[in-house]
Design an enzyme around this catalytic site. Sequence first.
Site, mmCIF file in Angstrom:
data_model
loop_
_atom_site.group_PDB
_atom_site.id
_atom_site.type_symbol
_atom_site.label_atom_id
_atom_site.label_comp_id
_atom_site.label_asym_id
_atom_site.label_seq_id
_atom_site.Cartn_x
_atom_site.Cartn_y
_atom_site.Cartn_z
ATOM 1 N N ASP A 23 0.840 -1.185 0.000
ATOM 2 C CA ASP A 23 0.000 0.000 0.000
ATOM 3 C C ASP A 23 0.881 1.242 0.000
ATOM 4 O O ASP A 23 1.794 1.359 0.824
ATOM 5 C CB ASP A 23 -0.914 -0.013 1.242
ATOM 6 C CG ASP A 23 -2.040 0.993 1.124
ATOM 7 O OD1 ASP A 23 -2.345 1.448 0.004
ATOM 8 O OD2 ASP A 23 -2.634 1.321 2.165
ATOM 9 N N HIS A 29 -3.446 13.969 1.248
ATOM 10 C CA HIS A 29 -3.637 13.038 2.368
ATOM 11 C C HIS A 29 -2.406 13.042 3.271
ATOM 12 O O HIS A 29 -2.516 13.139 4.500
ATOM 13 C CB HIS A 29 -3.908 11.633 1.833
ATOM 14 C CG HIS A 29 -3.966 10.577 2.902
ATOM 15 N ND1 HIS A 29 -4.976 10.521 3.835
ATOM 16 C CD2 HIS A 29 -3.127 9.541 3.187
ATOM 17 C CE1 HIS A 29 -4.769 9.486 4.649
ATOM 18 N NE2 HIS A 29 -3.656 8.883 4.283
ATOM 19 N N GLU A 31 -10.357 3.833 4.273
ATOM 20 C CA GLU A 31 -9.523 4.655 3.404
ATOM 21 C C GLU A 31 -9.925 4.364 1.968
ATOM 22 O O GLU A 31 -9.935 3.210 1.534
ATOM 23 C CB GLU A 31 -8.027 4.373 3.624
ATOM 24 C CG GLU A 31 -7.537 4.914 4.966
ATOM 25 C CD GLU A 31 -6.023 4.885 5.122
ATOM 26 O OE1 GLU A 31 -5.365 4.063 4.454
ATOM 27 O OE2 GLU A 31 -5.506 5.686 5.937
ATOM 28 N N GLU A 81 -9.288 4.120 -1.726
ATOM 29 C CA GLU A 81 -8.087 3.941 -2.538
ATOM 30 C C GLU A 81 -8.442 3.271 -3.867
ATOM 31 O O GLU A 81 -9.502 2.674 -4.015
ATOM 32 C CB GLU A 81 -7.050 3.068 -1.802
ATOM 33 C CG GLU A 81 -6.744 3.595 -0.399
ATOM 34 C CD GLU A 81 -5.494 2.988 0.216
ATOM 35 O OE1 GLU A 81 -4.724 2.327 -0.502
ATOM 36 O OE2 GLU A 81 -5.305 3.178 1.430
ATOM 37 N N ASP A 111 -9.092 0.370 2.448
ATOM 38 C CA ASP A 111 -8.064 -0.035 3.402
ATOM 39 C C ASP A 111 -8.560 0.336 4.804
ATOM 40 O O ASP A 111 -8.234 1.389 5.344
ATOM 41 C CB ASP A 111 -6.752 0.685 3.060
ATOM 42 C CG ASP A 111 -5.639 0.343 4.036
ATOM 43 O OD1 ASP A 111 -5.680 -0.753 4.613
ATOM 44 O OD2 ASP A 111 -4.732 1.179 4.212
ATOM 45 N N ARG A 113 -7.708 3.914 13.811
ATOM 46 C CA ARG A 113 -6.825 5.067 14.034
ATOM 47 C C ARG A 113 -6.204 5.078 15.425
ATOM 48 O O ARG A 113 -5.079 5.564 15.602
ATOM 49 C CB ARG A 113 -7.620 6.361 13.827
ATOM 50 C CG ARG A 113 -8.175 6.524 12.430
ATOM 51 C CD ARG A 113 -7.097 6.484 11.372
ATOM 52 N NE ARG A 113 -7.644 6.706 10.032
ATOM 53 C CZ ARG A 113 -6.945 6.525 8.932
ATOM 54 N NH1 ARG A 113 -5.686 6.098 8.987
ATOM 55 N NH2 ARG A 113 -7.495 6.749 7.752
ATOM 56 N N GLN A 156 -3.448 2.577 15.350
ATOM 57 C CA GLN A 156 -2.390 3.118 14.481
ATOM 58 C C GLN A 156 -1.533 4.140 15.209
ATOM 59 O O GLN A 156 -0.305 4.141 15.114
ATOM 60 C CB GLN A 156 -3.044 3.759 13.248
ATOM 61 C CG GLN A 156 -2.061 4.316 12.220
ATOM 62 C CD GLN A 156 -2.778 4.947 11.014
ATOM 63 O OE1 GLN A 156 -4.009 4.980 10.951
ATOM 64 N NE2 GLN A 156 -2.004 5.433 10.072
ATOM 65 N N LYS A 168 -4.031 -1.940 10.368
ATOM 66 C CA LYS A 168 -4.413 -1.997 8.958
ATOM 67 C C LYS A 168 -4.715 -3.409 8.470
ATOM 68 O O LYS A 168 -5.432 -3.562 7.479
ATOM 69 C CB LYS A 168 -3.245 -1.459 8.104
ATOM 70 C CG LYS A 168 -2.869 -0.033 8.390
ATOM 71 C CD LYS A 168 -3.823 0.909 7.715
ATOM 72 C CE LYS A 168 -3.328 2.341 7.805
ATOM 73 N NZ LYS A 168 -4.146 3.236 6.997
ATOM 74 N N THR A 217 -8.975 -5.710 4.277
ATOM 75 C CA THR A 217 -8.880 -4.787 3.146
ATOM 76 C C THR A 217 -9.893 -5.279 2.113
ATOM 77 O O THR A 217 -9.834 -6.439 1.704
ATOM 78 C CB THR A 217 -7.464 -4.811 2.523
ATOM 79 O OG1 THR A 217 -6.500 -4.560 3.550
ATOM 80 C CG2 THR A 217 -7.323 -3.768 1.431
ATOM 81 N N GLU A 238 -9.554 12.532 8.080
ATOM 82 C CA GLU A 238 -9.411 13.850 7.468
ATOM 83 C C GLU A 238 -10.756 14.552 7.316
ATOM 84 O O GLU A 238 -10.863 15.759 7.527
ATOM 85 C CB GLU A 238 -8.816 13.717 6.063
ATOM 86 C CG GLU A 238 -7.384 13.304 5.985
ATOM 87 C CD GLU A 238 -7.026 12.998 4.544
ATOM 88 O OE1 GLU A 238 -6.692 13.930 3.806
ATOM 89 O OE2 GLU A 238 -7.109 11.822 4.149
HETATM 90 CA CA CA Z 1 -3.911 3.016 3.147
#
Ligand code: CA
Length: 440
Positions: free
Chosen positions: A138, A145, A210, A212, A244, A248, A251, A264, A268, A382
């Site tokens: 990834d 971002h 996420e 993507e 993904d 948080r 993380q 993560k 996925t 975000e």
């Molecule tokens: Ca990602």
Amino acid sequence: MSVMSSRGQAVDGKLRSWVTSANDPQGDFPIQNLPYGIRDGSVAVRIGETYVCLHEIVRAQAFEGELAAFAWAQSLTSGSLNAFACLPATVLSEIRRQLVAIFAEGSAARSKIEPLLRMVRENEGSEVLPFRVGDYSDFYASLHHATNVGSMFRPTIPLLPNWKHVPIGYHGRASSIVPSGTSVVRPYGQTVASDEGPPAFGPSKLMDYELEVGFFVGAGNALGQPIPVDQAWKHIFGFVLVNDWSARDIQKWEYQPLGPFLAKNFATSVSLWVVTREALEPFCVAGPPRAPEDPQPLGYLADPHGCNVDVTLEVWIASAKMRADGTPPTLISRGSMSDMFWTPAQMLAHHASNGCNMQVGDLLASGTVSGTTKESRGCLLERTWRGTEPLMLGDGTERRFLQDGDEVIMRGYCEKAGYPRVGFGECRGIVRPAHTGAAS
Ligand code: CA
């Protein structure tokens, strides 16, 4: 050979199909698209709201010329696209050319193929991954971002000095890649109330998605033999949407010094139909121009004819209550992959630049796609600015991060004047409650 000359012949934008649902201007799957997936254990091509298994087209003797004689049909029934994607590029292009002819309005093959069409039914729990994925990496290719997230975690140096030189990425985990429609269980992990700890072990409270775009490698490279950037595009078989899923709070505690790990790799999600690079070539655009003060890429990453695909990307959320009440999902964000700082070819060339061997079915994802506006930010971290600017869903409830029962729906499509819309369909997943009874 340059990337430009390695591109295929685009399908005429005016061409229509005898498959009526393929001509819907709001549909994702016109005759110009023809993505591949796996149905009934076999390679299938989608057109409109229907699909056909390729081995049935072979059996109906609708392929002609070299394809009628060539022993390629054995690649069709192995339960994944891996063997099919290894066929020579010239054969794959010829298959696509003949499929376009077969499905075109007025085709003589219609009478042979029409009885083989089956309706696409999704979200029935029987979906399978299009590829058997050996490795998953990834990237982190959106400047917006990287800058947004960096400014939250490291206010003094939001963008690290390497970012505009190196396509940053990490090795993900292939075993937890799941097809669209698969539910995702809220993960347990170590989290802290303050930056120094002490940690506790429990269900993540800050679960996120996420948005993507990912691509599957077709032809790989031998160990020790890099893929030159001007050859990289033709090593890409096709593209899918990727969610993904990210925790948080896990993380934040684990990511230094080696990057994402358990925050993560619990799941996925990928969309089911692989849109080929040839179908996307009419939508290739240059990436955003580099600012005058930005460094030029090093020679091995110089990609003057590279393709940044102009895919419009959307995220929608429906809570359990909204689904029960029949309330439509709420639009959370809309952005474009053309905002990415690094192109797919640059990501692939960089990945192989040290001689790392890429293999058929490897999945490389772009990293969260975020643009310059709030409305184009591709994750809740975000979009709600770490939960400080909550969003309102269609049922009147607020969201800072995902709640149990929330369904995340990603959509992607390409549009331009004079050409039918070419899309990816959807990538869906519902958040299920954490398992009970885990030790703390
Ligand atoms: Ca990602």
